[in-house]
Design a protein around this motif. Structure first.
Motif, PDB file in Angstrom:
ATOM      1  N   TYR A 133      21.352  11.832  61.002  1.00 16.29           N
ATOM      2  CA  TYR A 133      21.927  10.601  60.447  1.00 16.29           C
ATOM      3  C   TYR A 133      22.793   9.942  61.518  1.00 16.29           C
ATOM      4  CZ  TYR A 133      20.590  11.513  55.583  1.00 16.29           C
ATOM      5  OH  TYR A 133      19.899  11.697  54.433  1.00 16.29           O
ATOM      6  N   ALA A 134      22.658   8.640  61.627  1.00  9.03           N
ATOM      7  CA  ALA A 134      23.485   7.897  62.587  1.00  9.03           C
ATOM      8  C   ALA A 134      24.273   6.854  61.812  1.00  9.03           C
ATOM      9  CB  ALA A 134      22.586   7.226  63.615  1.00  9.03           C
ATOM     10  N   GLN A 136      25.600   3.242  60.746  1.00 15.36           N
ATOM     11  CA  GLN A 136      25.150   1.863  60.899  1.00 15.36           C
ATOM     12  C   GLN A 136      26.376   0.981  61.147  1.00 15.36           C
ATOM     13  OE1 GLN A 136      23.606  -0.120  57.369  1.00 15.36           O
ATOM     14  NE2 GLN A 136      21.873  -0.796  58.593  1.00 15.36           N
ATOM     15  N   SER A 137      27.406   1.295  60.394  1.00 11.22           N
ATOM     16  CA  SER A 137      28.676   0.624  60.673  1.00 11.22           C
ATOM     17  C   SER A 137      29.782   1.621  60.367  1.00 11.22           C
ATOM     18  CB  SER A 137      28.814  -0.634  59.805  1.00 11.22           C
ATOM     19  OG  SER A 137      28.877  -0.264  58.452  1.00 11.22           O
ATOM     20  N   SER A 157      22.806   3.976  52.882  1.00 17.46           N
ATOM     21  CA  SER A 157      22.595   2.534  52.779  1.00 17.46           C
ATOM     22  C   SER A 157      22.185   2.116  51.363  1.00 17.46           C
ATOM     23  CB  SER A 157      21.555   2.070  53.794  1.00 17.46           C
ATOM     24  OG  SER A 157      20.372   2.821  53.647  1.00 17.46           O
ATOM     25  N   ASP A 168      30.282  -5.686  53.512  1.00 19.62           N
ATOM     26  CA  ASP A 168      30.495  -4.518  54.361  1.00 19.62           C
ATOM     27  C   ASP A 168      31.432  -3.565  53.635  1.00 19.62           C
ATOM     28  OD1 ASP A 168      30.717  -2.680  56.310  1.00 19.62           O
ATOM     29  OD2 ASP A 168      31.888  -3.924  57.695  1.00 19.62           O
ATOM     30  N   LEU A 187      25.714   4.941  56.669  1.00 16.71           N
ATOM     31  CA  LEU A 187      24.654   5.576  57.470  1.00 16.71           C
ATOM     32  C   LEU A 187      23.483   4.624  57.667  1.00 16.71           C
ATOM     33  CD1 LEU A 187      24.657   9.061  55.702  1.00 16.71           C
ATOM     34  CD2 LEU A 187      25.691   8.462  57.917  1.00 16.71           C
ATOM     35  N   ALA A 188      22.871   4.701  58.850  1.00 16.88           N
ATOM     36  CA  ALA A 188      21.672   3.906  59.120  1.00 16.88           C
ATOM     37  C   ALA A 188      20.552   4.416  58.219  1.00 16.88           C
ATOM     38  CB  ALA A 188      21.276   4.048  60.588  1.00 16.88           C
ATOM     39  N   PRO A 189      19.768   3.513  57.643  1.00 19.32           N
ATOM     40  CA  PRO A 189      18.725   3.951  56.708  1.00 19.32           C
ATOM     41  C   PRO A 189      17.656   4.838  57.363  1.00 19.32           C
ATOM     42  CG  PRO A 189      18.661   1.558  57.040  1.00 19.32           C
ATOM     43  CD  PRO A 189      19.830   2.068  57.800  1.00 19.32           C
ATOM     44  N   LYS A 190      17.229   5.841  56.620  1.00 20.02           N
ATOM     45  CA  LYS A 190      16.154   6.734  57.104  1.00 20.02           C
ATOM     46  C   LYS A 190      14.878   6.586  56.290  1.00 20.02           C
ATOM     47  CE  LYS A 190      16.825  11.079  58.059  1.00 20.02           C
ATOM     48  NZ  LYS A 190      17.345  12.444  58.212  1.00 20.02           N
ATOM     49  N   ASP A 200      18.527   7.854  51.688  1.00 15.36           N
ATOM     50  CA  ASP A 200      19.701   7.017  51.909  1.00 15.36           C
ATOM     51  C   ASP A 200      20.584   6.934  50.665  1.00 15.36           C
ATOM     52  OD1 ASP A 200      18.801   6.424  54.507  1.00 15.36           O
ATOM     53  OD2 ASP A 200      17.335   5.038  53.619  1.00 15.36           O
TER      54      ASP A 200
END
Lengths: 406, 236
Positions: A133-134, A136-137, A157, A168, A187-190, A200
């Motif tokens: 997981y990365a 996103q913001s 997300s 946000d 989290l950036a969506p997977k 997500d």
């Protein structure tokens, strides 16, 4: 060559119904090959996606079923796997790269006038590494959050969308089971996992916070499960061995006692699933190929009938100068034309069928260029192989016999 | 110095039926000069059709020699015979033997196809050949859209298109009425006068009358070889 093609097309056209029916065998065969390989490939790709979604070199630890006077209780109920066990693994097992202990609980989330039911996972910063997981913001959780057991969370997300729409969420507050948490990151969506699960739709909080405020367990510091990542693929087995030894020692199990935890090699599991889908693909392909073969025999049958029927035509052509090879190539071309046209329609039908399977049954399919090329080539070969004998037979006719034939 | 186009010596063709051997041709020798119009006559079973098949390179003799245009064709391979048929011989059959799915033009162009002639030239030469037999208006008709006489004209055009020196006509009028028969024979006469050698098989004397020479077969042998002044055709 053009003339030969024209002649073949003309004579196939003259027997439209018969040509069509003959072609049907190949159409079905090729369509079956295409569709079966597409389904197999789809399943395979799903497995690969699952594997990458899971992260690589994964080992899954669960608290096992302890024996209470011979009665085995359900796995995890004994809850003898603790956060300290996992910390010890991280410290002492050399083959282990990262660990992510986790406790999880489904919870109702409230944010102003919105609410959403999702899985709340308590874990360590290793969770994000292991599960790929990365952010996103905002940011991910860190050691400091864990130490302080702070009421912060990172949301997936899907959750962000459901609770905040386009806004946000970073810096805002949500309530998990009436306890306010600050959102520090998204989290950036997977996307969907191989199993069709939305990856997500989750909230991650520090494991310490979760243990203290969200999940009440009988034994202090116990956790349900943990993901462990081996340093690399070759170390999975040694990591499992090291962990088993360490946990047995920590749980003070004597030699004749069973493990009270379960270690599963996720990579191996996925690989064996992948292997079985590959075998399934192969089997389906073989079955489909047999139907293609049957289609080819149909072509041979019709070409033999056609040669007999057109003996006189063959005689006339020979009388005006056709050589054996001219006759041979004419009939061969007809057979190849039949099977190739059938092949093209079969590819279209197969692609359509795969699409229908995905659309109506929600099975993933993938029509690969390789399968199309294979089917096209195979149907062409079927034409040549099954056309050769009738064509050869036609070319062996003696002109005088062929001319006299009625 | 005679210009011999066809020469056969001691031609024998034996058919086996079980234990029995039947000599359909029993040592036949004759020669035909370039430009002759020869009728082969005889009752059925006399060997005249067998002789025609030999001359047409559709069948090989059991023994004997066949020289066509100076070349020994007695024991050539199947493909070599196909080539001889293609360039040296033109066939006209009793049953026309046109390909039913092809137009007159395509039927006539067929020998040129196997000669390897380019499509435009094929078309052009086929049109010329059909013009020669007065069928300019039927270029794109199929055989079943034409009368018997017209079909036989298409067949003659097909025999002419490759510039073959020899035209072999096997009972060409067998399926036609008398008036049409005479028209077809007139056409063959005029083709002969243009320099083609014509060999005709028939059992009708009034058809044989168009020839300048009659070979009469009986029991696999030639029993008569006479020259005559040919009946002149109306067509020409």
């Amino acid at each position: 060559m053009y003339e030969l093609l024209r002649t073949s097309v003309l004579s196939l056209w003259a027997n439209k119904t018969r040509s069509l029916l003959t072609m049907l065998g190949v159409v079905i065969g090729v369509a079956a090959v295409i569709a079966m390989i597409a389904i197999g490939n789809g399943a395979n790709r799903q497995m690969s996606e699952m594997m990458s979604g899971l992260g690589t070199n994964m080992i899954f630890i669960r608290a096992g079923a302890p024996r209470t006077g011979g009665v085995r209780q359900s796995a995890g109920s004994g809850a003898r796997l603790t956060l300290d066990d996992i910390r010890a693994i991280e410290r002492e097992c050399w083959a282990v790269g990262a660990v992510a202990p986790q406790v999880s609980t489904p919870s109702q989330i409230i944010c102003e006038n919105q609410n959403w039911m999702t899985q709340v996972i308590g874990s360590t910063p290793g969770f994000f590494t292991i599960r790929n997981y990365a952010p996103q913001s905002g940011r991910l959780l860190d050691e400091e959050d864990e130490r302080a057991a702070s009421k912060v969370c990172v949301i997936g997300s899907t959750v962000a969308f459901e609770l905040f729409g386009g806004l946000d969420p970073v810096g805002r507050s949500i309530r998990i089971r009436r306890i306010p948490f600050e959102v520090v990151g998204v989290l950036a969506p997977k996307g969907e996992s191989g199993m069709g699960q939305d990856q997500d739709d989750l909230i991650v909080v520090p494991i310490t916070t979760a243990q203290r405020r969200l999940v009440r367990s009988q034994i202090a510091g116990s956790i349900g499960a943990a993901f462990v990542q081996a340093r690399d693929a070759s170390m999975i087995d040694s990591a499992i061995a090291e962990m088993r030894a360490l946990l047995r020692q920590r749980h003070r199990l004597s030699d004749d006692e069973d493990d009270d935890f379960i270690l599963s090699n996720m990579t191996q599991m996925v690989e064996s699933m992948q292997k079985s889908t590959q075998i399934m693909t192969l089997l389906l392909g073989v079955v489909a190929s047999i139907s293609l073969l049957v289609g080819g025999i149909g072509i041979m049958n019709i070409m033999l009938v056609s040669v007999t029927e057109r003996t006189r035509e063959i005689g006339i052509r020979m009388a005006v100068g056709a050589r054996a090879r001219d006759i041979r190539s004419q009939f061969l071309l007809e057979a190849v034309l039949l099977s190739m046209t059938g092949g093209i329609f079969g590819i279209l039908l197969g692609a359509l069928a795969s699409f229908a399977v995905t659309h109506f049954l929600k099975w993933p399919t993938s029509v690969s260029g390789g399968a199309v090329a294979l089917a096209a080539g195979f149907s062409c070969c079927v034409g040549i192989f099954f056309g050769l004998y009738p064509a050869w037979k036609a070319s062996l006719l003696r002109p005088i016999d062929a001319l006299r034939f009625d | 110095m005679k210009d011999v186009l066809i020469e056969v010596r001691d031609l024998v063709k034996t058919y086996r039926s079980g234990e029995e051997k039947l000599n359909a041709l029993d040592g036949v020798s004759f020669s035909i000069e370039r430009g002759e119009f020869v009728a082969i006559m005889g009752p059925s079973g006399s060997g005249k059709s067998t002789a025609m098949n030999m001359l047409g390179c559709l069948d090989s003799p059991t023994s004997g020699v066949y020289l066509l245009d100076g070349e020994d064709v007695s024991d050539l391979s199947g493909d070599e015979l196909a080539h001889i048929r293609n360039v040296k011989l033109g066939f006209v059959f009793q049953g026309f033997n046109l390909l039913p799915k092809l137009t007159a033009l395509d039927n006539v162009a067929l020998p040129l196809l196997y000669m390897g002639v380019r499509p435009e030239e094929r078309r052009q030469r086929a049109e010329q050949a059909l013009e020669r037999v007065d069928l300019t208006s039927r270029l794109h008709h199929r055989p079943n859209q034409m009368s018997g006489g017209q079909q036989q004209r298409v067949a003659i055009a097909r025999a002419l298109v490759g510039q073959a020196p020899v035209i072999l006509a096997d009972e060409p009028t067998g399926n036609l009425d008398t008036k049409t028969s005479y028209e077809i024979m007139g056409l063959l006469s005029s083709v002969n006068r243009e320099g083609r050698t014509v060999v005709l098989v028939t059992h009708e004397p009034d058809i044989a009358a168009y020839a300048s020479r009659v070979l009469r077969f009986k029991d696999g042998k030639i029993v008569e070889d006479v020259r005559q002044s040919p009946r002149q055709g109306e067509e020409g």
